[in-house]
Design an enzyme around this catalytic site. Structure first.
Site, PDB file in Angstrom:
ATOM      1  CG  ASP A 485     -19.902 -18.815 -10.633  1.00 60.80           C
ATOM      2  OD1 ASP A 485     -20.921 -18.964  -9.935  1.00 60.80           O
ATOM      3  OD2 ASP A 485     -19.913 -18.169 -11.709  1.00 60.80           O
ATOM      4  CB  CYS A 486     -21.480 -17.369  -6.031  1.00 59.70           C
ATOM      5  SG  CYS A 486     -21.966 -16.252  -7.369  1.00 59.70           S
TER       6      CYS A 486
END
Length: 761
Positions: A485-486
């Site tokens: 997600d990052c």
């Protein structure tokens, strides 16, 4: 006075960085810093928190904000707005509220381009660090009297009214955190009946009233054994031989979730050595204080499976207890005797230590998180108290320390990149590049400098690591651990910046680095279409039956997550638009399968379980944003309709949404007590509905939510700190104070852009 230092490495010869410490944030005490007014401001914030500690339990992160607002010479110059009863929100008023929020958020940016903020909340993070420093003889050299004062302040501020401490700052009292924090107070110099408001006496009473520390869960048994106030024979085995098992076996460490692997790796090393710290007079006193019977009369074999009911979230299945008993009765007596202790155990300890050193080196001695950090540090000291590895660990202790008005706490490891990617997107949504161009340029620069540039060193697959080149971490580049997600959010930010004038936001990231990010994302997708967080998933679900951690769930293997999947969809869709020729077929297949995953894991209620935020509201914002991007609408998707219908039924009387953290452990939507609203959750729900086309059907719910956000804005453009918003592994909460500035701003920006509003006459 405490001062936050940004992107500094200092003169310590045992610390090093891959990008000149960009993103590093450490606190130092300067007795000469601050004017009388600044010091008074801090003391007022501390007093206000203490007086209201049972009403609002997370800090406002005010010490950091006081400093940043001064350094950035912030003064709110945009007049406040208020929406009166029956008044219609105009475009001008929505714009004013949004601009006020954007300018305040911009002023919280550090000089290196990131948004510093607390990332803490669990009450079992800081006591092991104090224990480790006590054991190794470095407590006084690392923690000054000012450090001790602030650690104790934090402990006092978050002691529950019954005398105990919860798993996190909003949780009910449990044995694990009550015992750890009691010991922490004693190691920091408090007497057995000392502490603010008789903190130690009240805590000890809670412990003894609940059966003494024989009832502590397994992690507690391990830490108390390391400290010398418990016996290793009272713990279930953690044989280091696990790390030398052949890879063809169904149970193998390469298939474990990385956090679980890296917690039990140093634990097994310390267990295998039966390591115990120095037995000092204070340790002997603690042995007397923590038990309901004399220490030398405890039946250690019988307490192995004991755990206080207050701590028990994931009870051990019988098959797991049978496994522990088999290891305890049959295997350990064999492996600890000659010749097997020489032939097998010593080799297992060497291999385990090799893995520990590998993790240390590839994370610049930050390690994947604070729990692992402290265990690896003790393991290095146990191997060689005077060794370079332990000194490198000590040099990185400041990276985990955070100060706020509620005291000093230990961070998970920092959320620098995560918070920055959200802040950047919220500010970009506001479309104010002419007003905040410098802020955007600094954020862009930080993101470019924080991308991981290399894979882990050497034969990383043999060390159970995945590719990381092109990824972004949760914190900074030095940390080194890729996150899907990052990476997707970092990719999205850089792509959005590439669509803007470089004279405003700086030069674009090179396409090859964007390709590296896409490569990481594509490499992680599971067969079911979902995206895991750190490493490819694929271990069988039955492994979770062997979860030895009583207070967390789903920790043994990697799983897929709605948030990671949604972020990946959005990042890849934007990438495909701008780079249509690069791996187009693979990207389209990835997106298609990811959408299928989102539709399949929708809860019967109509929402999605949020794994990293509270909870169904958080999941709905992610999922509906991704579904909108692939053309799913209220009219053509039953999935979208079910989510929207549920969200609308949960809007509160004041126009907001408010979901309790209890939704996370209970896995069902639980409203806040008294049907209160939470501004961050209101922003998530508002944006979710906007993604689902609510403005075209009936904008009234959006107007009501916007009114609540606008009228809740404070004089300086900030928003009030409310309930905790983050979570991990279903039962433990994380505090993200930056969320209150990011998401209400973002929601107002989307509202102003996508909901038709009248103009003032």
């Amino acid at each position: 006075m405490w001062r936050l230092k940004i992107a500094e490495g200092g003169n310590n010869p045992y610390i090093y960085s891959t990008n000149n410490f960009v993103g590093r944030q450490i606190w130092e005490f300067d007795p000469n810093a601050g004017t009388p007014q600044e010091r008074a401001e801090v003391e007022e914030a501390r007093y206000h928190f203490y007086q209201n500690r049972f009403q609002v339990k997370p800090s406002g992160d005010l010490l950091c904000r006081f400093q940043l607002l001064r350094e950035n010479k912030f003064k709110q110059r945009i007049p406040a707005v208020k929406i009166e009863e029956g008044e219609e929100i105009t475009f001008e008023k929505a714009t004013s509220a949004m601009r006020r929020a954007a300018h305040f958020c911009s002023a919280l940016q550090a000089k290196d381009g990131h948004w510093p903020a607390e990332n803490a909340g669990p009450m079992f993070f800081h006591p092991p660090l104090v224990m480790a420093l006590y054991i190794t003889g470095h407590l006084n050299s690392v923690f000054t009297s000012e450090h001790r004062k602030e650690i104790l302040r934090y402990i006092y501020n978050h002691q529950n009214q019954d005398g105990g401490w919860g798993l996190h700052i909003e949780g009910h009292s449990i044995m694990f955190c009550t015992a750890l924090n009691y010991i922490c107070m004693r190691l920091l110099g408090e007497g057995p009946d000392g502490g603010l408001n008789n903190a130690c006496e009240r805590a000890r009473k809670w412990i003894l009233d609940h059966g003494g520390v024989t009832q502590i869960p397994s992690w507690g048994k391990t830490w108390l054994s390391i400290l010398g106030v418990f016996e290793w024979i009272g713990s279930n085995p953690m044989p280091p031989e696990f790390w030398i098992l052949p890879s063809f076996l169904p149970l193998h460490p390469a298939k474990m979730w990385c956090y679980c692997r890296l917690v039990y790796m140093p634990m097994s090393y310390l267990y295998g050595k039966r390591f115990v710290g120095p037995i000092t007079p204070l340790i002997l006193e603690l042995r007397k204080e923590l038990y309901t019977e004399p220490y030398n009369e405890v039946n250690w074999k019988r307490v192995r499976h004991q755990c206080a009911k207050e701590d028990m979230y994931f009870p051990h299945p019988w098959i797991q207890d049978l496994m522990w008993d088999s290891l305890y009765i049959c295997t350990e007596p064999l492996l600890t005797r000659w010749p097997f202790n020489k032939i097998i155990r010593e080799r297992a300890l060497q291999v385990t230590m090799k893995h520990i050193h590998y993790e240390d080196e590839n994370s610049r001695y930050i390690d994947i998180g604070c729990v692992e950090k402290v265990l690896c540090m003790v393991a290095c000291w146990a191997e060689d108290p005077n060794g370079v590895c332990f000194k490198k660990h000590l040099a990185r202790v400041p990276d985990f320390i955070w100060i706020a008005e509620d005291g000093m706490k230990m961070q998970s490891f920092g959320s620098q990149q995560w918070d920055t990617s959200w802040a950047v997107q919220a500010l970009l949504a506001a479309n104010l590049s002419e007003e905040i161009g410098e802020t955007l340029a600094r954020g862009h620069d930080y993101l470019k400098k924080s991308q991981v540039e290399d894979n882990p060193s050497g034969d990383f697959k043999s060390m159970y690591r995945h590719i990381s080149k092109g990824s972004w971490t949760f914190s900074d580049q030095d940390h080194g651990w890729q996150l899907s997600d990052c990476t997707a959010e970092g990719l999205k930010c850089c792509l959005l910046f590439s669509m803007m004038p470089p004279e405003i936001v700086g030069e674009n990231m090179e396409p090859e680095k964007l390709y590296d990010s896409v490569n990481v994302l594509l490499s992680l997708q599971s067969k079911n279409g979902g995206m895991p967080a750190w490493e490819p998933a694929g271990a069988p679900e039955w492994w979770e039956l062997l979860n030895p951690t009583e207070f967390l769930e789903n920790i043994v293997i990697e799983h897929e997550y709605v948030e990671c999947t949604s972020s990946t969809i959005l990042g890849l869709i934007l990438f495909k638009k701008l780079y249509p020729g690069h791996r187009r077929n693979e990207i389209e297949i990835c997106i298609k399968n990811a959408v299928r995953y989102l539709e399949e894991v929708q809860a019967p209620s109509g929402l999605w379980y949020g794994n990293w935020g509270v909870c169904f509201t958080y999941g709905a914002w992610f999922a509906l944003g991704a579904l909108e991007a692939v053309g799913k609408t209220y009219s053509n998707s039953a999935t979208v309709r079910e989510a929207v219908d549920f969200l609308l039924t949960r809007q509160t009387d004041d126009g907001g949404w408010g979901e309790s953290y209890l939704s996370c452990p209970k896995k069902e939507y639980v409203p806040l007590e008294g049907d209160r609203s939470n501004l961050v959750q209101t922003a998530w729900a508002m944006m979710a509905l906007i993604h689902a086309g609510q403005a075209e059907r009936d904008p009234t719910p959006l107007h009501r939510a916007a009114k609540l956000i606008i009228n809740s804005q404070m004089e300086d453009g900030d928003f009030p700190q409310q309930e905790i918003a983050g979570v991990f592994k279903m039962n433990c909460m994380l505090h993200y104070p930056s969320y209150r500035n990011i998401f209400p701003l973002w929601a107002l920006a989307e509202y102003r852009k996508r909901v038709p509003l009248p103009y003032q006459a």
